[in-house]
Design a protein around this motif. Sequence first.
Motif, PDB file in Angstrom:
ATOM      1  N   THR A 133      -2.386   3.625  -5.171  1.00  0.00           N
ATOM      2  CA  THR A 133      -1.309   4.455  -4.623  1.00  0.00           C
ATOM      3  C   THR A 133      -0.756   5.347  -5.739  1.00  0.00           C
ATOM      4  OG1 THR A 133      -0.679   2.783  -3.000  1.00  0.00           O
ATOM      5  CG2 THR A 133       0.963   4.473  -3.501  1.00  0.00           C
ATOM      6  N   GLN A 166      -4.248   6.783  -1.930  1.00  0.00           N
ATOM      7  CA  GLN A 166      -3.261   7.361  -1.018  1.00  0.00           C
ATOM      8  C   GLN A 166      -2.030   7.789  -1.816  1.00  0.00           C
ATOM      9  OE1 GLN A 166      -1.905   4.582   1.906  1.00  0.00           O
ATOM     10  NE2 GLN A 166      -1.065   3.132   0.420  1.00  0.00           N
ATOM     11  N   ASP A 168       1.880   8.141  -1.993  1.00  0.00           N
ATOM     12  CA  ASP A 168       3.058   7.499  -1.405  1.00  0.00           C
ATOM     13  C   ASP A 168       3.975   8.576  -0.806  1.00  0.00           C
ATOM     14  OD1 ASP A 168       5.275   5.947  -0.776  1.00  0.00           O
ATOM     15  OD2 ASP A 168       4.972   4.627  -2.491  1.00  0.00           O
TER      16      ASP A 168
END
Length: 226
Positions: A133, A166, A168
């Motif tokens: 992340t 990904q 955040d």
Amino acid sequence: MALSDADVQKRIKHMMAFIEQEATEKAEQIDAKAEEEFSIEKGRLVQAQRLKIMEYYEKKEKQIEQQKKIQLSTMRNQARLNVLRARNDLISELLNDAQLRLARTAADPEAYQRLLYKLVFQGLLRLLEPEVTVRCRPQDRLLVEAAVKKAIPEYMTVSQKRVKVQIDREVHLAVNAAGGVEVYSGNQRIKVSNTLESRLELSAQQKMPEIRKALFGANPNRKFFI
């Protein structure tokens, strides 16, 4: 032959004169002895008092000398602390100035884009996690997305590992931060802080001996160099 009254009186006077003479001599001897003992005792007392006075002033002199040494040591320590405080203040000012300049990095989109790519790529290599992340400033989202897209294939080529990244969208870096990213493992237990502030702090720690030498010269008390 019986003595006449005149002879008796004469002998009595003679004996009295003798006794008186003896008494006078004895008294003089006693006076002389007393004077001698007085002189001796007076000399002893004077010497004793003189020694006490000398000891007192020697003790006072040592106390004064010790106080001077303590005061001198205190002044030297205070001066050394003042110098160290002034040096630390100067270094803090330089670091604050450097941090202000960091904010200008994001002002050049192309240079900042290249920097974000390097920061993301380094974070992936340090974690070597299958899921990652990335957190960034809200205003950097598009730039970071582009950096991630570029970093993933480079990472897979170097590490021979696949990774899912990904960004955040709920937690961000502060809007007024200088920039950069934080990269977390999938469970968020491991963090790689690659913000510009953290990179500056790390660089300052690593370069501090060189910075101090450049500002203040070589430390004459330093014996080991790594």
